[in-house]
Design a protein around this motif. Structure first.
Motif, PDB file in Angstrom:
ATOM      1  N   LEU A 110      11.864 -13.482  36.342  1.00 47.77           N
ATOM      2  CA  LEU A 110      10.273 -13.022  37.231  1.00 47.77           C
ATOM      3  C   LEU A 110       9.529 -12.207  36.334  1.00 47.77           C
ATOM      4  CD1 LEU A 110      13.216 -10.054  38.582  1.00 47.77           C
ATOM      5  CD2 LEU A 110      12.731 -12.339  39.361  1.00 47.77           C
ATOM      6  N   TYR A 111       8.093 -11.916  36.891  1.00 48.52           N
ATOM      7  CA  TYR A 111       7.174 -11.874  37.040  1.00 48.52           C
ATOM      8  C   TYR A 111       6.449 -10.857  37.422  1.00 48.52           C
ATOM      9  CZ  TYR A 111       6.705 -15.621  34.269  1.00 48.52           C
ATOM     10  OH  TYR A 111       7.306 -16.801  32.806  1.00 48.52           O
ATOM     11  N   PHE A 112       5.974  -9.696  36.468  1.00 49.75           N
ATOM     12  CA  PHE A 112       5.335  -8.249  37.554  1.00 49.75           C
ATOM     13  C   PHE A 112       4.357  -7.998  37.063  1.00 49.75           C
ATOM     14  CE2 PHE A 112      10.314  -7.532  37.097  1.00 49.75           C
ATOM     15  CZ  PHE A 112      10.559  -6.647  38.275  1.00 49.75           C
ATOM     16  N   ASP A 113       3.467  -7.610  37.772  1.00 51.12           N
ATOM     17  CA  ASP A 113       2.337  -6.809  37.778  1.00 51.12           C
ATOM     18  C   ASP A 113       2.412  -6.497  35.825  1.00 51.12           C
ATOM     19  OD1 ASP A 113      -0.753  -6.782  39.110  1.00 51.12           O
ATOM     20  OD2 ASP A 113      -0.456  -5.155  38.382  1.00 51.12           O
ATOM     21  N   ARG A 114       1.354  -6.132  35.556  1.00 53.56           N
ATOM     22  CA  ARG A 114       0.499  -5.263  34.412  1.00 53.56           C
ATOM     23  C   ARG A 114       0.938  -4.300  34.858  1.00 53.56           C
ATOM     24  NH1 ARG A 114      -4.401  -4.375  32.619  1.00 53.56           N
ATOM     25  NH2 ARG A 114      -5.061  -6.057  33.758  1.00 53.56           N
ATOM     26  N   ARG A 166       9.205 -27.918  42.378  1.00 53.55           N
ATOM     27  CA  ARG A 166      10.425 -28.155  41.589  1.00 53.55           C
ATOM     28  C   ARG A 166       9.878 -27.318  40.031  1.00 53.55           C
ATOM     29  NH1 ARG A 166      15.811 -28.493  42.326  1.00 53.55           N
ATOM     30  NH2 ARG A 166      16.118 -28.993  40.148  1.00 53.55           N
ATOM     31  N   GLY A 167       7.776 -27.467  40.447  1.00 57.18           N
ATOM     32  CA  GLY A 167       7.300 -27.369  39.163  1.00 57.18           C
ATOM     33  C   GLY A 167       7.747 -25.257  38.566  1.00 57.18           C
ATOM     34  N   ASN A 168       8.460 -25.249  39.675  1.00 60.63           N
ATOM     35  CA  ASN A 168       8.485 -23.466  39.067  1.00 60.63           C
ATOM     36  C   ASN A 168       9.558 -23.091  38.309  1.00 60.63           C
ATOM     37  OD1 ASN A 168       9.739 -23.723  41.880  1.00 60.63           O
ATOM     38  ND2 ASN A 168       9.509 -21.123  41.819  1.00 60.63           N
ATOM     39  N   LEU A 169      11.026 -24.051  37.592  1.00 61.75           N
ATOM     40  CA  LEU A 169      11.892 -24.507  37.634  1.00 61.75           C
ATOM     41  C   LEU A 169      11.697 -24.709  35.809  1.00 61.75           C
ATOM     42  CD1 LEU A 169      14.870 -24.193  38.021  1.00 61.75           C
ATOM     43  CD2 LEU A 169      15.536 -26.983  37.916  1.00 61.75           C
ATOM     44  N   VAL A 170      12.318 -23.654  35.171  1.00 61.15           N
ATOM     45  CA  VAL A 170      11.663 -23.403  33.791  1.00 61.15           C
ATOM     46  C   VAL A 170      13.044 -23.167  32.827  1.00 61.15           C
ATOM     47  CG1 VAL A 170      11.183 -21.897  31.888  1.00 61.15           C
ATOM     48  CG2 VAL A 170       9.765 -21.442  34.518  1.00 61.15           C
ATOM     49  N   ASP A 171      13.167 -23.988  32.043  1.00 66.70           N
ATOM     50  CA  ASP A 171      14.268 -24.323  31.305  1.00 66.70           C
ATOM     51  C   ASP A 171      15.762 -24.567  31.880  1.00 66.70           C
ATOM     52  OD1 ASP A 171      12.987 -23.696  29.070  1.00 66.70           O
ATOM     53  OD2 ASP A 171      13.674 -21.640  29.279  1.00 66.70           O
ATOM     54  N   GLY A 172      15.028 -25.759  33.146  1.00 64.82           N
ATOM     55  CA  GLY A 172      15.677 -26.389  34.026  1.00 64.82           C
ATOM     56  C   GLY A 172      17.288 -25.820  35.110  1.00 64.82           C
ATOM     57  N   THR A 173      17.500 -24.576  34.572  1.00 61.64           N
ATOM     58  CA  THR A 173      18.052 -23.513  35.797  1.00 61.64           C
ATOM     59  C   THR A 173      17.427 -22.010  35.510  1.00 61.64           C
ATOM     60  OG1 THR A 173      19.006 -22.542  33.491  1.00 61.64           O
ATOM     61  CG2 THR A 173      20.510 -24.578  33.609  1.00 61.64           C
ATOM     62  N   HIS A 174      16.084 -21.927  35.399  1.00 55.89           N
ATOM     63  CA  HIS A 174      15.613 -20.256  35.643  1.00 55.89           C
ATOM     64  C   HIS A 174      14.397 -20.483  36.797  1.00 55.89           C
ATOM     65  CE1 HIS A 174      18.377 -18.484  32.495  1.00 55.89           C
ATOM     66  NE2 HIS A 174      17.960 -19.419  31.668  1.00 55.89           N
ATOM     67  N   VAL A 175      14.495 -20.646  37.679  1.00 55.60           N
ATOM     68  CA  VAL A 175      13.016 -20.054  38.157  1.00 55.60           C
ATOM     69  C   VAL A 175      12.496 -19.199  38.606  1.00 55.60           C
ATOM     70  CG1 VAL A 175      13.056 -20.013  41.136  1.00 55.60           C
ATOM     71  CG2 VAL A 175      15.478 -20.772  40.791  1.00 55.60           C
ATOM     72  N   LYS A 176      11.505 -19.094  38.853  1.00 62.78           N
ATOM     73  CA  LYS A 176      10.589 -18.304  38.306  1.00 62.78           C
ATOM     74  C   LYS A 176       9.444 -17.873  39.247  1.00 62.78           C
ATOM     75  CE  LYS A 176       6.058 -18.351  35.383  1.00 62.78           C
ATOM     76  NZ  LYS A 176       4.676 -19.676  34.512  1.00 62.78           N
ATOM     77  N   LEU A 177      10.135 -16.208  39.888  1.00 57.97           N
ATOM     78  CA  LEU A 177       9.626 -15.337  40.681  1.00 57.97           C
ATOM     79  C   LEU A 177       8.908 -15.024  40.331  1.00 57.97           C
ATOM     80  CD1 LEU A 177      12.873 -15.171  42.621  1.00 57.97           C
ATOM     81  CD2 LEU A 177      11.335 -17.219  43.274  1.00 57.97           C
ATOM     82  N   TYR A 178       7.748 -13.987  41.000  1.00 57.30           N
ATOM     83  CA  TYR A 178       6.241 -13.376  41.104  1.00 57.30           C
ATOM     84  C   TYR A 178       6.652 -11.896  42.262  1.00 57.30           C
ATOM     85  CZ  TYR A 178       4.018 -16.603  39.124  1.00 57.30           C
ATOM     86  OH  TYR A 178       3.160 -18.056  37.766  1.00 57.30           O
ATOM     87  N   SER A 179       7.260 -10.925  41.605  1.00 54.62           N
ATOM     88  CA  SER A 179       7.215 -10.089  42.555  1.00 54.62           C
ATOM     89  C   SER A 179       5.930  -9.311  42.655  1.00 54.62           C
ATOM     90  CB  SER A 179       7.864  -8.621  41.584  1.00 54.62           C
ATOM     91  OG  SER A 179       7.549  -7.480  41.802  1.00 54.62           O
ATOM     92  N   GLN A 180       6.225  -8.963  43.987  1.00 57.55           N
ATOM     93  CA  GLN A 180       4.801  -7.962  44.862  1.00 57.55           C
ATOM     94  C   GLN A 180       4.674  -6.868  44.033  1.00 57.55           C
ATOM     95  OE1 GLN A 180       5.433  -7.187  48.998  1.00 57.55           O
ATOM     96  NE2 GLN A 180       3.243  -5.868  48.796  1.00 57.55           N
TER      97      GLN A 180
END
Length: 230
Positions: A16-20, A106-120
């Motif tokens: 997950l990616y959270f705003d700073r 599938r460009g946001n699939l990291v390390d083969g098993t982790h989906v990269k998602l941004y949190s509003q």
């Protein structure tokens, strides 16, 4: 699948990616592993196992004590795992609905098993690309001018489990306004601590207790604030 373990769940957990400037982070994650067609236990959604390559769907019911506009937040990520242990697909919740969490390439699939998602920012709904949040008309005001406006939220799996009233909503709104912020739209990676994992039935029992504790904390914080200004 009732015999899952935290290490296996962590293997497929979304990054997950959270705003700073994000003030609130997950506190618990209720796990369900679906192996046949049927409803989700934690939200209004039903799944069909039509793909013969689909082994299971891991449901991550991600719980926060606070959304910037209300007391408690529950969002979901569903990871579709194939019979060869590969990630076939992903869905992610977005304000009562859901979108595809895995990009077409599938460009946001990291390390083969982790989906990269941004949190509003502040609101925690998920998107696979951060720029998609700019399509929301209230992206900036939701975390600032309208902070706390929904008070204590009662929805979905917790209908009838607890209730709210005007006074409670007023206290929650006042408290959450102290956390109001402007999104930076710069995102930092967050990996779920496996210690947060629990089963969905356990999380369902825990949430009302967490809400009670949050309300007690809110009342105490506001009492101290009022005393300081008396």
């Amino acid at each position: 699948m009732t015999n899952w373990n935290a290490d296996w769940i962590a293997t497929y957990a979304p990054y997950l990616y959270f705003d700073r400037n994000e003030p609130f982070f997950p506190v618990r994650v209720g796990i369900t592993v679906l192996e046949a067609s049927g409803p989700s236990p934690s939200t209004r959604r039903t799944f069909e196992f039509k793909d013969p390559n689909l082994q299971c769907i891991i449901e991550y019911a991600i719980y926060w004590d606070y959304d910037i506009q209300h007391l408690y937040e529950l969002e979901h990520v569903w990871v579709y795992v194939g019979r060869g242990s590969e990630v076939l697909d992903c869905d992610a919740s977005f304000h009562g609905t859901h979108f595809k969490g895995l990009l077409r390439d599938r460009g946001n699939l990291v390390d083969g098993t982790h989906v990269k998602l941004y949190s509003q920012p502040g609101k925690h709904a998920f998107m696979p690309q951060a720029d998609m949040f700019y399509l929301l008309p209230d992206l900036m005001v939701a975390t600032d001018e309208t902070a706390g406006r929904r008070g204590l939220l009662v929805t979905g799996p917790f209908d009838g489990v607890y209730s709210t009233d005007d006074e409670t909503n007023r206290l929650v709104e006042r408290y959450l306004k102290t956390f109001r912020f402007k999104p930076s739209m710069e995102f930092e990676e967050y990996r779920i601590d496996p210690a947060l994992y629990t089963t969905w039935p356990e999380l369902h029992k825990e949430v009302p207790l967490r809400i009670q504790n949050c309300l007690a904390d809110i009342k105490e914080a506001l009492r101290k604030e009022d005393s300081a200004h008396a």
